[in-house]
Design a protein around this motif. Structure first.
Motif, PDB file in Angstrom:
ATOM      1  N   MET A 111       0.872  -1.186   0.000  1.00  0.00           N
ATOM      2  CA  MET A 111       0.000   0.000   0.000  1.00  0.00           C
ATOM      3  C   MET A 111       0.900   1.224   0.000  1.00  0.00           C
ATOM      4  SD  MET A 111      -2.660   1.502   2.823  1.00  0.00           S
ATOM      5  CE  MET A 111      -3.854   0.202   2.853  1.00  0.00           C
ATOM      6  N   ASP A 112       0.723   2.102  -1.003  1.00  0.00           N
ATOM      7  CA  ASP A 112       1.624   3.258  -1.088  1.00  0.00           C
ATOM      8  C   ASP A 112       1.225   4.355  -0.088  1.00  0.00           C
ATOM      9  OD1 ASP A 112      -0.390   4.771  -2.224  1.00  0.00           O
ATOM     10  OD2 ASP A 112       0.376   4.671  -4.252  1.00  0.00           O
ATOM     11  N   GLY A 113       2.070   5.389  -0.023  1.00  0.00           N
ATOM     12  CA  GLY A 113       1.884   6.429   0.981  1.00  0.00           C
ATOM     13  C   GLY A 113       0.630   7.252   0.768  1.00  0.00           C
ATOM     14  N   VAL A 114       0.250   7.482  -0.494  1.00  0.00           N
ATOM     15  CA  VAL A 114      -0.933   8.313  -0.756  1.00  0.00           C
ATOM     16  C   VAL A 114      -2.182   7.577  -0.269  1.00  0.00           C
ATOM     17  CG1 VAL A 114      -2.299   9.439  -2.551  1.00  0.00           C
ATOM     18  CG2 VAL A 114       0.181   9.489  -2.691  1.00  0.00           C
ATOM     19  N   GLU A 115      -2.235   6.262  -0.513  1.00  0.00           N
ATOM     20  CA  GLU A 115      -3.394   5.477  -0.071  1.00  0.00           C
ATOM     21  C   GLU A 115      -3.445   5.411   1.459  1.00  0.00           C
ATOM     22  OE1 GLU A 115      -3.691   1.581  -1.823  1.00  0.00           O
ATOM     23  OE2 GLU A 115      -5.534   1.139  -0.733  1.00  0.00           O
ATOM     24  N   MET A 116      -2.283   5.224   2.068  1.00  0.00           N
ATOM     25  CA  MET A 116      -2.267   5.168   3.537  1.00  0.00           C
ATOM     26  C   MET A 116      -2.723   6.508   4.126  1.00  0.00           C
ATOM     27  SD  MET A 116       0.704   4.572   6.365  1.00  0.00           S
ATOM     28  CE  MET A 116       0.414   5.416   7.935  1.00  0.00           C
ATOM     29  N   LEU A 117      -2.227   7.604   3.520  1.00  0.00           N
ATOM     30  CA  LEU A 117      -2.595   8.941   3.998  1.00  0.00           C
ATOM     31  C   LEU A 117      -4.110   9.140   3.891  1.00  0.00           C
ATOM     32  CD1 LEU A 117      -1.592  11.815   4.869  1.00  0.00           C
ATOM     33  CD2 LEU A 117      -1.493  12.365   2.448  1.00  0.00           C
ATOM     34  N   THR A 118      -4.685   8.723   2.749  1.00  0.00           N
ATOM     35  CA  THR A 118      -6.126   8.873   2.537  1.00  0.00           C
ATOM     36  C   THR A 118      -6.899   8.094   3.598  1.00  0.00           C
ATOM     37  OG1 THR A 118      -5.601   8.973   0.197  1.00  0.00           O
ATOM     38  CG2 THR A 118      -7.918   8.728   0.755  1.00  0.00           C
ATOM     39  N   LYS A 119      -6.470   6.856   3.856  1.00  0.00           N
ATOM     40  CA  LYS A 119      -7.168   6.025   4.851  1.00  0.00           C
ATOM     41  C   LYS A 119      -7.003   6.604   6.261  1.00  0.00           C
ATOM     42  CE  LYS A 119      -6.918   1.579   2.402  1.00  0.00           C
ATOM     43  NZ  LYS A 119      -8.198   1.587   1.775  1.00  0.00           N
ATOM     44  N   LEU A 120      -5.804   7.089   6.555  1.00  0.00           N
ATOM     45  CA  LEU A 120      -5.535   7.672   7.873  1.00  0.00           C
ATOM     46  C   LEU A 120      -6.431   8.884   8.117  1.00  0.00           C
ATOM     47  CD1 LEU A 120      -2.962   7.217  10.015  1.00  0.00           C
ATOM     48  CD2 LEU A 120      -2.376   9.457   9.182  1.00  0.00           C
ATOM     49  N   LYS A 121      -6.542   9.727   7.079  1.00  0.00           N
ATOM     50  CA  LYS A 121      -7.315  10.968   7.232  1.00  0.00           C
ATOM     51  C   LYS A 121      -8.824  10.714   7.229  1.00  0.00           C
ATOM     52  CE  LYS A 121      -3.941  13.692   7.823  1.00  0.00           C
ATOM     53  NZ  LYS A 121      -3.727  14.216   9.168  1.00  0.00           N
ATOM     54  N   SER A 122      -9.242   9.500   6.805  1.00  0.00           N
ATOM     55  CA  SER A 122     -10.686   9.233   6.834  1.00  0.00           C
ATOM     56  C   SER A 122     -11.058   8.407   8.080  1.00  0.00           C
ATOM     57  CB  SER A 122     -11.119   8.515   5.559  1.00  0.00           C
ATOM     58  OG  SER A 122     -10.410   7.310   5.428  1.00  0.00           O
ATOM     59  N   ASP A 123     -10.090   8.121   8.925  1.00  0.00           N
ATOM     60  CA  ASP A 123     -10.370   7.377  10.155  1.00  0.00           C
ATOM     61  C   ASP A 123     -10.519   8.371  11.308  1.00  0.00           C
ATOM     62  OD1 ASP A 123     -10.157   5.963  12.586  1.00  0.00           O
ATOM     63  OD2 ASP A 123      -8.983   4.375  11.654  1.00  0.00           O
ATOM     64  N   PRO A 124     -11.710   8.429  11.926  1.00  0.00           N
ATOM     65  CA  PRO A 124     -11.929   9.439  12.978  1.00  0.00           C
ATOM     66  C   PRO A 124     -10.931   9.354  14.130  1.00  0.00           C
ATOM     67  CG  PRO A 124     -13.936   8.173  12.525  1.00  0.00           C
ATOM     68  CD  PRO A 124     -12.865   7.567  11.706  1.00  0.00           C
ATOM     69  N   GLU A 125     -10.430   8.129  14.402  1.00  0.00           N
ATOM     70  CA  GLU A 125      -9.493   7.968  15.528  1.00  0.00           C
ATOM     71  C   GLU A 125      -8.075   8.421  15.172  1.00  0.00           C
ATOM     72  OE1 GLU A 125     -10.294   7.006  18.507  1.00  0.00           O
ATOM     73  OE2 GLU A 125     -12.376   6.480  18.080  1.00  0.00           O
ATOM     74  N   LEU A 126      -7.754   8.416  13.880  1.00  0.00           N
ATOM     75  CA  LEU A 126      -6.362   8.664  13.466  1.00  0.00           C
ATOM     76  C   LEU A 126      -6.165   9.967  12.706  1.00  0.00           C
ATOM     77  CD1 LEU A 126      -5.575   5.042  12.117  1.00  0.00           C
ATOM     78  CD2 LEU A 126      -5.174   5.922  14.412  1.00  0.00           C
ATOM     79  N   LYS A 127      -7.251  10.584  12.272  1.00  0.00           N
ATOM     80  CA  LYS A 127      -7.112  11.706  11.339  1.00  0.00           C
ATOM     81  C   LYS A 127      -6.366  12.910  11.908  1.00  0.00           C
ATOM     82  CE  LYS A 127     -11.603  13.821  12.044  1.00  0.00           C
ATOM     83  NZ  LYS A 127     -12.909  14.080  11.463  1.00  0.00           N
ATOM     84  N   SER A 128      -6.329  13.013  13.244  1.00  0.00           N
ATOM     85  CA  SER A 128      -5.652  14.194  13.796  1.00  0.00           C
ATOM     86  C   SER A 128      -4.135  14.013  13.892  1.00  0.00           C
ATOM     87  CB  SER A 128      -6.225  14.514  15.172  1.00  0.00           C
ATOM     88  OG  SER A 128      -5.982  13.439  16.045  1.00  0.00           O
ATOM     89  N   ILE A 129      -3.637  12.815  13.576  1.00  0.00           N
ATOM     90  CA  ILE A 129      -2.177  12.608  13.653  1.00  0.00           C
ATOM     91  C   ILE A 129      -1.526  13.367  12.490  1.00  0.00           C
ATOM     92  CG2 ILE A 129      -0.295  10.906  13.604  1.00  0.00           C
ATOM     93  CD1 ILE A 129      -2.308   8.809  14.603  1.00  0.00           C
ATOM     94  N   PRO A 130      -0.613  14.306  12.797  1.00  0.00           N
ATOM     95  CA  PRO A 130       0.014  15.043  11.698  1.00  0.00           C
ATOM     96  C   PRO A 130       0.967  14.148  10.869  1.00  0.00           C
ATOM     97  CG  PRO A 130       0.851  15.783  13.832  1.00  0.00           C
ATOM     98  CD  PRO A 130      -0.178  14.753  14.119  1.00  0.00           C
ATOM     99  N   VAL A 131       0.982  14.419   9.566  1.00  0.00           N
ATOM    100  CA  VAL A 131       1.805  13.601   8.663  1.00  0.00           C
ATOM    101  C   VAL A 131       2.760  14.494   7.878  1.00  0.00           C
ATOM    102  CG1 VAL A 131       1.757  12.025   6.667  1.00  0.00           C
ATOM    103  CG2 VAL A 131      -0.031  11.873   8.411  1.00  0.00           C
ATOM    104  N   ILE A 132       4.027  14.082   7.824  1.00  0.00           N
ATOM    105  CA  ILE A 132       4.997  14.736   6.930  1.00  0.00           C
ATOM    106  C   ILE A 132       5.416  13.698   5.907  1.00  0.00           C
ATOM    107  CG2 ILE A 132       7.332  15.697   6.769  1.00  0.00           C
ATOM    108  CD1 ILE A 132       6.989  17.027   9.427  1.00  0.00           C
ATOM    109  N   MET A 133       5.287  14.039   4.628  1.00  0.00           N
ATOM    110  CA  MET A 133       5.709  13.101   3.586  1.00  0.00           C
ATOM    111  C   MET A 133       7.214  13.225   3.408  1.00  0.00           C
ATOM    112  SD  MET A 133       2.748  11.808   2.841  1.00  0.00           S
ATOM    113  CE  MET A 133       2.893  10.767   1.413  1.00  0.00           C
TER     114      MET A 133
END
Lengths: 179, 373
Positions: B59-81
């Motif tokens: 699973m590439d980074g863009v897909e993981m980022l999309t899933k992370l940001k759509s998960d209410p429990e995880l979406k607030s975790i900041p991400v740096i690519m």
């Protein structure tokens, strides 16, 4: 074909030197100097010729492809002692620590180095208007490599020198008509 | 507070470089090799920041980022690519999904540290951290808010805690307060006029006395533009109004490194009781799991040999809770501790639905569980 290729020899040399230079100076804090350029398929270098690396050691090759209006593949060849030296410098580890882990650490480090060099090359191509995507790096080991592509628009081999050792970048590119 | 960084990269080399870069800071670096592992690790470890590669197998980074940001429990975790692929097209794509920043490989260690420290509080290792507080200790919470009703609401929301809420209406009053007394946590309303919240954030962060004080932004759920501006300025946590006090309490607890084990673990009369709360969401399960090993070892050290898992307050038994219980039971068996379960008839009937828990026996009260040993 070569005369109509959208990237000139001078541009390609600049792209290769910039990509190698930026990765070596940033990640390894050293310089790599371009020693020679060979036009594969030209009068001085036929397809299937030996790589211009002066070594009798096993070679390691990192390879990453790119796909877009300009597609291609870039190989980076070096002998194992140089690969080990680069891995030590990149990870700030001692030779014994890396050797203790077997091939995996060196393979991964050279794969990542190739990924960064091709990434820098690809980003410069994007800035020239040729957007493309990269493939995942892969690694080959062996004592004799001969690459004879089925179809290529431009192929150049660049020999670099780094701290008294040499390594080679083999760039194969073609223009995609479907893009 | 020891911060946690999750590095997701298929290259072991990059993961080693990231670990090495943060060696001199008070932080833990956890790793994952692809997006699937990265999501699982993010849910398990609840990191303070994720450093994410783009081109990865499985699973590439863009897909993981999309899933992370759509998960209410995880979406607030900041991400740096952290990627070798810059280029306008890529940057636009990841910016749309919502990343805090991006770093193009090759990168200097200094750049990595600088970008991460803009998002989380990186404290040099060895620098004395404040003594750990527990849930019974008083704390000072400063609320900078020009709406008195919100200050009153927060005071009332924390009424059951020993925390003291101090309300001020302007940034000037907030600075005066911080000069007199360094608060344990600061909540700033992002809607105070003239971007005052951002100005105050910078002042607090540039002052040696207050630079490590956790700072949360307060914003109306729909005010996305002001939230985005605050995040760009460096706010790592935004609390949306109407305030979920359970969530805010848990976030403050984590930010100030509060020992919250007292909420779940109690030891008396030769028993250790693990009391699970009504809402057993992943954050709670993670919190209990964090303390489990230490508290069980403490119990053994105190001569306790019986453990009771009290699920009577639990609203509904989910797989996360079942996994936590399995982990706890295994730990008890490993340490030769006896255990018993207490639960309501609803929990008993729900336990029959899972293969892992269908054979569990529950007592109907903690006293009955104590008597079962």
């Amino acid at each position: 074909m070569q005369q109509t290729f959208p990237i000139t020899d001078t541009e390609l040399e600049a792209l290769a030197t910039h990509a190698v230079g930026s990765v070596y100076s940033t990640m390894l804090e050293t310089d790599a100097t371009l020693v020679s350029t060979m036009e594969v398929g030209g009068s001085d270098c036929e397809e299937g010729s030996a790589l211009p690396i002066d070594t009798d050691q096993t070679l390691i090759a990192g390879t990453v492809g790119f796909i877009g209006r300009l597609s291609g593949v870039i190989y980076i060849f070096m002998d194992l002692p140089l690969a080990l030296k680069i891995t030590c410098r990149l990870l700030d580890l001692k030779t014994q620590e890396i050797e203790a882990e077997g091939h995996e650490t060196v393979n991964d480090a050279i794969g990542e180095l190739t990924n960064m060099i091709v990434g820098a090359f690809k980003n410069d191509l994007s800035n020239k208007g040729y957007e493309c995507r990269m493939t995942i790096p892969s690694i080959l080991r062996g004592s004799s490599f001969s690459i004879e592509p089925a179809e290529v628009g431009l192929r150049r081999v660049f020999k670099f020198d780094c701290d008294g050792s040499s390594f080679v970048i083999d760039i194969l590119m073609k223009e995609e008509t479907q893009f | 507070m020891r911060v946690k960084i999750l590095t997701v990269d298929d290259s072991k080399t990059v993961r080693i470089i990231v670990k090495k870069s943060f060696k001199s800071f008070d932080c833990d670096v956890v790793e994952a090799q692809n997006g699937v592992e990265g999501l699982a690790m993010a849910a398990k470890e609840n990191p303070d920041i994720v450093l994410l590669d783009i081109t990865m197998p499985v699973m590439d980074g863009v897909e993981m980022l999309t899933k992370l940001k759509s998960d209410p429990e995880l979406k607030s975790i900041p991400v740096i690519m952290l990627t070798a692929e810059a280029g306008r097209e890529n940057v636009m794509k990841i910016a749309k999904v919502g990343v805090r920043d991006y770093i193009v490989k090759p990168f200097k260690e200094d750049v990595l540290i600088d970008k991460v420290s803009r998002v989380i509080d990186l404290r040099p290792a060895g620098e004395s951290a404040p003594a750990q507080k527990n849930i019974d200790d008083p704390m000072d919470i400063l609320v900078v808010e020009d709406q008195p009703a919100i200050i009153e609401q927060i005071k009332s929301g924390f009424g059951h805690t020993p925390w003291e809420v101090h309300g001020v209406a302007s940034t000037g009053e907030a600075i005066d307060f911080c000069q007199r007394k360094v608060p344990d946590c600061i909540l700033i309303s992002l809607s105070i006029p003239d971007d005052a919240a951002i100005t105050l954030f910078r002042i607090i962060r540039s002052n040696a006395k207050t630079k490590y004080v956790p700072l949360f932004g307060l914003s109306v759920k729909t005010a996305l533009e002001e939230q985005q501006r605050a995040q760009q300025a460096g706010f790592s946590t935004i609390i949306t109004k109407p305030i979920d006090f359970g969530d805010l309490e848990s976030k403050i607890g984590k930010a100030v490194n509060l020992d919250t084990s007292g909420k779940y673990f109690a030891m008396d009369d030769g028993f250790m009781t693990v009391k699970l709360p009504t809402a057993c969401n992943p954050a709670v399960v993670n919190e209990v799991s964090t303390y489990l090993k230490t508290k069980t070892s403490e119990a053994v050290g105190a001569g306790i040999s019986n453990v009771i898992f009290d699920t009577q307050a639990v609203e509904s038994l989910n797989m996360e809770v079942v996994k936590l219980m399995l982990q706890s039971m295994k730990l008890c068996r490993d340490l030769s501790l006896k255990y018993a379960l207490a639960g309501t008839t609803k929990i008993v009937s729900e336990s029959k639905k899972f293969e892992e828990s269908k054979d569990w026996n529950f007592c109907d009260s903690v006293d009955a569980a104590k008597g079962s040993f």
